[in-house]
Scaffold this motif. Structure first.
Motif, PDB file in Angstrom:
ATOM      1  N   GLU A 118       0.829  -1.208   0.000  1.00  0.00           N
ATOM      2  CA  GLU A 118       0.000   0.000   0.000  1.00  0.00           C
ATOM      3  C   GLU A 118       0.862   1.257   0.000  1.00  0.00           C
ATOM      4  O   GLU A 118       0.548   2.257  -0.671  1.00  0.00           O
ATOM      5  N   THR A 119       1.970   1.235   0.780  1.00  0.00           N
ATOM      6  CA  THR A 119       2.890   2.379   0.809  1.00  0.00           C
ATOM      7  C   THR A 119       3.501   2.599  -0.574  1.00  0.00           C
ATOM      8  O   THR A 119       3.598   3.743  -1.063  1.00  0.00           O
ATOM      9  N   ASN A 120       3.907   1.506  -1.226  1.00  0.00           N
ATOM     10  CA  ASN A 120       4.480   1.621  -2.569  1.00  0.00           C
ATOM     11  C   ASN A 120       3.459   2.165  -3.558  1.00  0.00           C
ATOM     12  O   ASN A 120       3.799   2.958  -4.458  1.00  0.00           O
ATOM     13  N   SER A 135       2.757   4.558 -17.254  1.00  0.00           N
ATOM     14  CA  SER A 135       1.534   3.872 -16.819  1.00  0.00           C
ATOM     15  C   SER A 135       1.818   2.389 -16.573  1.00  0.00           C
ATOM     16  O   SER A 135       1.181   1.758 -15.715  1.00  0.00           O
ATOM     17  N   GLU A 136       2.780   1.818 -17.297  1.00  0.00           N
ATOM     18  CA  GLU A 136       3.110   0.411 -17.099  1.00  0.00           C
ATOM     19  C   GLU A 136       3.672   0.173 -15.700  1.00  0.00           C
ATOM     20  O   GLU A 136       3.286  -0.802 -15.025  1.00  0.00           O
ATOM     21  N   GLU A 137       4.538   1.057 -15.225  1.00  0.00           N
ATOM     22  CA  GLU A 137       5.107   0.918 -13.882  1.00  0.00           C
ATOM     23  C   GLU A 137       4.016   1.081 -12.815  1.00  0.00           C
ATOM     24  O   GLU A 137       3.999   0.378 -11.801  1.00  0.00           O
ATOM     25  N   TYR A 138       3.106   2.042 -13.066  1.00  0.00           N
ATOM     26  CA  TYR A 138       2.023   2.263 -12.120  1.00  0.00           C
ATOM     27  C   TYR A 138       1.112   1.027 -12.026  1.00  0.00           C
ATOM     28  O   TYR A 138       0.715   0.605 -10.942  1.00  0.00           O
ATOM     29  N   GLU A 139       0.773   0.437 -13.180  1.00  0.00           N
ATOM     30  CA  GLU A 139      -0.105  -0.732 -13.202  1.00  0.00           C
ATOM     31  C   GLU A 139       0.538  -1.927 -12.500  1.00  0.00           C
ATOM     32  O   GLU A 139      -0.147  -2.712 -11.828  1.00  0.00           O
ATOM     33  N   GLN A 140       1.834  -2.096 -12.631  1.00  0.00           N
ATOM     34  CA  GLN A 140       2.526  -3.190 -11.950  1.00  0.00           C
ATOM     35  C   GLN A 140       2.476  -3.019 -10.431  1.00  0.00           C
ATOM     36  O   GLN A 140       2.270  -3.984  -9.675  1.00  0.00           O
ATOM     37  N   THR A 141       2.623  -1.770  -9.976  1.00  0.00           N
ATOM     38  CA  THR A 141       2.561  -1.491  -8.540  1.00  0.00           C
ATOM     39  C   THR A 141       1.142  -1.712  -8.008  1.00  0.00           C
ATOM     40  O   THR A 141       0.943  -2.251  -6.911  1.00  0.00           O
ATOM     41  N   LEU A 142       0.151  -1.288  -8.820  1.00  0.00           N
ATOM     42  CA  LEU A 142      -1.246  -1.492  -8.432  1.00  0.00           C
ATOM     43  C   LEU A 142      -1.574  -2.986  -8.334  1.00  0.00           C
ATOM     44  O   LEU A 142      -2.246  -3.425  -7.393  1.00  0.00           O
ATOM     45  N   LEU A 143      -1.081  -3.780  -9.299  1.00  0.00           N
ATOM     46  CA  LEU A 143      -1.317  -5.217  -9.277  1.00  0.00           C
ATOM     47  C   LEU A 143      -0.678  -5.866  -8.057  1.00  0.00           C
ATOM     48  O   LEU A 143      -1.278  -6.742  -7.416  1.00  0.00           O
TER      49      LEU A 143
END
Length: 365
Positions: A118-120, A135-143
């Protein structure tokens, strides 16, 4: 005077001697033997056999737990009816200490990983909004954050299962709630609150929570001797007499004859089953002792005499036909051919004519 006394004594002794002689003479004379005379009759003969056994439901199921633990609640008792899926008892799980520690450790680890994920995600959202990351890096963190949430929930569910045997999301499928698998009557509930029970598996039959049976479909189960099994067949009518209801008979139909014998007290016997027709007004309990009467042979309007009139010699059968009764009874020994017997009377196929009489048992004089 003395002379008369001597004469009287001599006369008395002579009378006693003569009386004794007459008595012994009469006793030594052969007595005439008188027999009962039997008249053959035209009748119907039915040869039957009786099998002993008991009444039981066709479908009787032992309800066993799918989880080991302690009986926490018992909701039903013997004699009550249940529907399929209805709860009979509840089992409280007693967790194994090692498994419990492992499940708690998994929850703690999943929560730590979840907080980090959650912090990440918060950090990545700020960078993504500032257009500093793709957006690819963001989506990986969200996943990764979503996976951490799922792992945390799975760890908590696992801990709940270890402790309670069920999760809040799957109460309707709980293995701690012992349910009936058929509609029927509860015959027995051998457990009580506080009893330990074990689950049914490959190596153990498990603890029986309850026995449930469909009492609307009853059968007679018994045994027939090998000397008679060849003369019965599936589908023949059967008359059932119960030990508890001796004044009543129930119709049944033979539906099964075992292809293999079992030894019982040194005799080979074959198991049979018969479906019983029971009126709705009659209550029959499981386990009643019963006798099943089956017809082996039947002969209508045949010439028959009591079996007691027969004499057997080797493979031949004879009767004594009355030829004269005055001044004494006279009989002619005659061979006859017999048919079926009902245990009291026997069919005479050849050897006797209408109007002839035969010798029976001796008369008591």
């Amino acid at each position: 005077m003395k002379k008369y006394i001597k004469i009287a004594v001599l006369v008395l002794i002579a009378l006693i001697f003569i009386g004794t002689f007459v008595f012994l003479y009469q006793k030594s004379q052969p007595k005439e033997t008188v027999y009962n005379i039997l008249t053959p009759e035209v009748t119907d003969l039915i040869q039957t056999t009786v099998a002993t056994g008991k009444i039981e439901p066709r479908d009787e199921v032992e309800i066993k737990p799918q989880i080991s633990g302690i009986i926490a609640e018992v909701y039903k008792e013997a004699g009550q009816t249940v529907k399929k899926g209805e709860v009979i008892a509840k089992v409280k799980v007693i967790p194994e200490l090692g498994t419990l520690n492992a499940a708690e450790s998994r929850v703690r680890l999943a929560e730590m990983n979840g907080r980090q994920a959650e912090t990440n995600l918060e950090r990545m959202e700020k960078l993504y909004n500032s257009k500093l990351v793709s957006s690819e890096e963001y989506e990986q963190t969200l996943l990764a954050a979503q996976q951490a949430r799922e792992e945390t929930q799975a760890a908590k569910d696992n801990l709940e299962i270890v402790k309670e045997g069920i999760t809040k999301n799957s109460e309707s499928f709980s293995s701690t709630l012992i349910r009936s698998t058929i509609d029927g009557l509860i015959l027995d509930v051998p457990i009580k609150v506080g009893n330990s029970v074990i689950m049914s598996n490959t190596f153990n039959d498990g603890t029986t929570i309850a026995t449930v049976a469909d009492m609307s479909d009853l059968i007679f189960r018994g045994n027939v001797d090998e000397t008679e099994v060849g003369r019965i067949r599936e589908g023949i009518p059967v008359k059932i007499t119960l030990g508890a209801l001796q004044n009543m008979k129930f119709d049944a139909s033979l539906e099964y004859i075992s292809p293999k014998s079992v030894e019982n007290n040194g005799a080979n016997q074959f198991e049979i089953k018969a479906a019983i027709n029971v009126p709705d007004s009659v209550t029959i309990r499981s386990g009643y002792s019963a006798n099943a009467e089956m017809v082996l042979q039947r002969a209508d309007h045949v010439f028959a005499i009591p079996e007691s009139a027969l004499e057997f010699s080797g493979d031949s059968t004879f009767v004594y036909v009355l030829t004269d009764s005055v001044p004494v009874q006279k009989f002619e020994r005659r061979p006859v051919t017999t048919g079926i017997s009902d245990g009291i009377k026997i069919e005479i196929k050849q050897g006797l004519k209408t109007g002839e009489s035969v010798r029976g048992l001796k008369k008591e004089l």
